[in-house]
Design a protein around this motif. Structure first.
Motif, mmCIF file in Angstrom:
data_model
loop_
_atom_site.group_PDB
_atom_site.id
_atom_site.type_symbol
_atom_site.label_atom_id
_atom_site.label_comp_id
_atom_site.label_asym_id
_atom_site.label_seq_id
_atom_site.Cartn_x
_atom_site.Cartn_y
_atom_site.Cartn_z
ATOM 1 N N GLU A 228 0.781 -1.211 -0.100
ATOM 2 C CA GLU A 228 0.129 0.203 -0.114
ATOM 3 C C GLU A 228 0.795 0.978 0.656
ATOM 4 O O GLU A 228 0.730 2.444 -0.712
ATOM 5 N N VAL A 229 1.662 0.889 0.967
ATOM 6 C CA VAL A 229 2.958 2.429 0.870
ATOM 7 C C VAL A 229 3.450 2.754 -0.001
ATOM 8 O O VAL A 229 3.973 3.635 -0.878
ATOM 9 N N LEU A 230 4.277 1.351 -0.834
ATOM 10 C CA LEU A 230 4.612 1.479 -2.525
ATOM 11 C C LEU A 230 4.324 2.042 -3.111
ATOM 12 O O LEU A 230 4.235 2.754 -4.348
ATOM 13 N N ARG A 231 2.806 1.697 -3.175
ATOM 14 C CA ARG A 231 1.497 2.177 -4.232
ATOM 15 C C ARG A 231 1.781 3.543 -4.156
ATOM 16 O O ARG A 231 1.345 4.232 -5.590
ATOM 17 N N GLY A 232 1.919 4.022 -3.599
ATOM 18 C CA GLY A 232 1.791 6.104 -3.386
ATOM 19 C C GLY A 232 3.009 5.961 -3.556
ATOM 20 O O GLY A 232 2.792 7.569 -4.033
ATOM 21 N N VAL A 233 3.379 5.743 -3.740
ATOM 22 C CA VAL A 233 4.887 6.597 -4.095
ATOM 23 C C VAL A 233 5.648 5.936 -5.964
ATOM 24 O O VAL A 233 6.420 6.177 -6.435
ATOM 25 N N GLY A 234 4.240 5.256 -6.433
ATOM 26 C CA GLY A 234 4.197 4.553 -7.657
ATOM 27 C C GLY A 234 5.351 3.719 -8.101
ATOM 28 O O GLY A 234 6.019 3.392 -9.294
ATOM 29 N N LEU A 235 5.395 3.040 -7.527
ATOM 30 C CA LEU A 235 6.630 1.500 -7.000
ATOM 31 C C LEU A 235 5.375 -0.155 -7.111
ATOM 32 O O LEU A 235 6.105 -1.090 -7.514
ATOM 33 N N GLU A 236 4.109 -0.020 -7.032
ATOM 34 C CA GLU A 236 2.839 -1.403 -6.810
ATOM 35 C C GLU A 236 3.772 -2.506 -7.946
ATOM 36 O O GLU A 236 3.895 -3.340 -8.531
#
Length: 595
Positions: free
Chosen positions: A54-62
């Motif tokens: 979820e956190v990585l989704r927020g920085v464009g890494l998911e």
């Protein structure tokens, strides 16, 4: 020559790279210094949990992480066998990734080994403007009331450079020289034992006989077998340096013998590639902050790999700290906001350490470095260790931990360390729940996609007064505060609750409101509108931002204009500042320098 930067990060593994990434995402000038020449070449960390995704989704890494890793549906369960893999009796644990959490999160967990995962963090951090220096070793630092002065050594050329930063993040590992220089002690069961991992290439399809597992514990050997990327396997076995054993004793031939013993076959062709010793330990630092220096990841807490909480805790430490540093550096929050990092993340560290204890194989727990047996519960399902309720499963620990600090304005508190994420209440201090919403243009999104850089106010379909309140509070405090009305389809709300889950998941009536932090945790809520919503919301934001009423704002270094105490956060204990000075004289035990 002195380089100036807002934040200096020491250590370029999971915690350090995540810190640089999240700070850069928030627009903070950040420099990371790592003593090694590159990212890790060992797989170690198995991959992000659903919360980390979820956190990585927020920085464009998911999507990048998922493309580089293994889908949660292909990970497999955890198996237990007796003497070896040929044992016909296999016990299986139900694992967190086997549960359907599509109603709980917009993403899923992913297996992505550390040697593949770290380069993704590195590339994204650089894309967002973070400065990264490999082969750069911290040889000294000193902090004062206004910042930190550090000396970095270029290990290739021997040249030294001075860096002046407002804050220093120590993400320099389990044996953190920065933490030791600061005199911060650790508490917990301590060192439980030593193990060594043997990485090898082999075709184990006949031995697996169609079984797919993320780990297999071989109880007779006290060993574990894990599949790794690119056809590699990892066999971890006991290692006893206290009895004179060394890494050199694990020759290729001995490693082949251990592999064959674990597999229960003598005719398997296995090619050992490398070995890596590691410690089983459970320790949490007494504090995560000393003045302008903050501990992140293994420097703050160390725990066994059972449960996969360690590396994920480092990512989430960095996520918690980055938005707070960004707000203080931007002048929109006072330094007291940074004082909430330690209480929030230390409580989570204790929770996750206890969770790993409940999952430790009995064969892994022996005598510690002090020669005393450690009475930890053998594995066999979560147990009530360290205040954990018996029902705290992996996903509850990963997604349901709660924050209690001055950055959360509680309206009710039952004292439980976790909340079941499948039954969210919307109470302040809990993770803001995933609810599928729809914009007027029919675009669907998760509530989690609404908050990344700022606080966000959500209100119900009759919450028009709260939209006005948000504009008033933002203007008075000089902050950005997006506000959205959520209502059933067919209303004039700007976000439609197509599933009808919003009121229950957030515990907010149609005329109430909830305030979500940039890290996706509920900071405050109003169950009914007060007489003056604008004043109530402004007061809540002042308290959350450590903004005194009499002050117009705060300085760019986080020093409140109306604050009498200009000392940096964490300096109220009267500790001598001499303890925060690190010299390059090799005077610490073993003569090691900070890295």
């Amino acid at each position: 020559m002195t380089d100036h930067v807002s934040v200096l990060v020491v250590g370029g593994a999971l915690g350090g790279l995540s810190s640089a990434l999240f700070l850069a995402r928030a627009g903070v000038p950040v420099l990371l210094a790592e003593r090694h020449a590159a990212t890790s070449n060992q797989p170690r960390f198995r991959g992000p949990t659903i919360r980390s995704m979820e956190v990585l989704r927020g920085v464009g890494l998911e999507d990048r992480v998922r493309a580089a890793g293994t889908s949660d549906r292909e990970i497999g369960g955890i198996a237990w066998v007796g003497d070896n893999l040929a044992d016909p009796e296999v016990r299986w644990n139900v694992e967190p990734w086997e549960e359907d959490l599509s109603g709980v999160s917009p993403t899923v967990a992913c297996a992505c080994d550390q040697d593949k995962f770290e380069p993704l963090l590195l590339d994204r951090a650089r894309e967002l403007g973070a400065g990264i220096r490999f082969g750069s070793e911290l040889t000294g630092f000193e902090q004062d009331a206004d910042g930190v002065t550090a000396v970095l050594l270029d290990r290739a050329t021997g040249a030294e450079r001075t860096v002046r930063a407002a804050y220093l993040i120590a993400a320099d590992g389990t044996h953190s020289p920065v933490r030791e220089r600061l005199g911060i002690a650790r508490r917990g069961p301590g060192l439980l034992g030593h193990r060594i991992s043997i990485y090898f290439a082999a075709d184990l399809r006949p031995e697996l006989d169609g079984r797919v597992f993320s780990a297999c514990f071989v109880e007779g050997m006290g060993a574990s077998l894990l599949p790794r990327d690119s056809g590699l396997w990892q066999l971890s076995v006991p290692y006893r340096p206290e009895q004179g054993e060394s890494v050199r004793d694990f020759t290729p031939e001995r490693c082949r013998g251990l592999i064959r013993s674990a597999l229960g076959r003598d005719d398997v062709h296995a090619e050992p590639r490398s070995t890596s010793p590691w410690e089983i330990a459970m320790l949490v630092a007494e504090r995560f902050q000393e003045g302008r220096v903050f501990l992140v990841g293994d420097s703050a807490h160390v725990m066994p790999p059972t449960g996969g909480f360690g590396g994920n805790s480092a990512i989430q430490d960095a996520h918690n700290l980055a938005w707070k540093m960004a707000a203080v550096l931007a002048g929109t929050a006072g330094p007291g906001l940074l004082d909430t990092y330690g209480p929030e993340r230390r409580a989570v560290a204790e929770l996750t350490v206890a969770a790993t204890a409940s999952r430790l194989p009995a064969s892994w727990v022996g005598e510690g470095a002090d020669g005393q047996a450690h009475g930890l519960a053998p594995t066999g399902g979560p147990t009530p260790v360290g205040g954990l309720p018996p029902a705290a499963d992996h996903n509850t620990v990963s997604l349901g931990y709660r924050y209690r600090s001055a950055a959360v304005l509680l309206d009710e508190d039952d004292g439980d360390p976790v909340e079941d994420p499948r039954k969210p209440t919307g109470r302040p201090g809990t993770r803001a729940a995933h609810v599928v919403l729809q914009r007027p243009d029919a675009t669907r999104l998760s509530t989690l996609d609404l908050w990344q850089d700022t606080y966000v106010l959500l209100t119900g379909e009759r919450g028009e007064r709260w939209l006005t309140a948000a504009r008033e509070a933002a203007a008075e405090l000089g902050i950005t505060l997006p506000a959205h009305r959520v209502g059933p389809p067919g209303t004039d709300a700007d976000l439609s609750d197509t599933t009808g889950h919003w009121p229950r998941a957030y515990g907010v009536p149609a005329d109430g409101a909830t305030l979500i932090r940039p890290d996706g945790f509920v900071a405050w809520r109003a169950l009914s509108p007060p007489d003056h919503p604008g004043a109530a919301l402004t007061d809540a934001l002042r308290r959350l931002h450590d903004r005194p009423r009499e002050g117009v704002g705060v300085g760019a270094d986080g020093s409140g204009a109306a604050r009498r105490d200009r000392r940096p956060p964490g300096h109220g204990s009267g500790r001598s500042r001499d303890r925060s000075r690190a010299e390059a004289d090799g005077s610490r035990p073993g003569g090691r320098r900070p890295s």
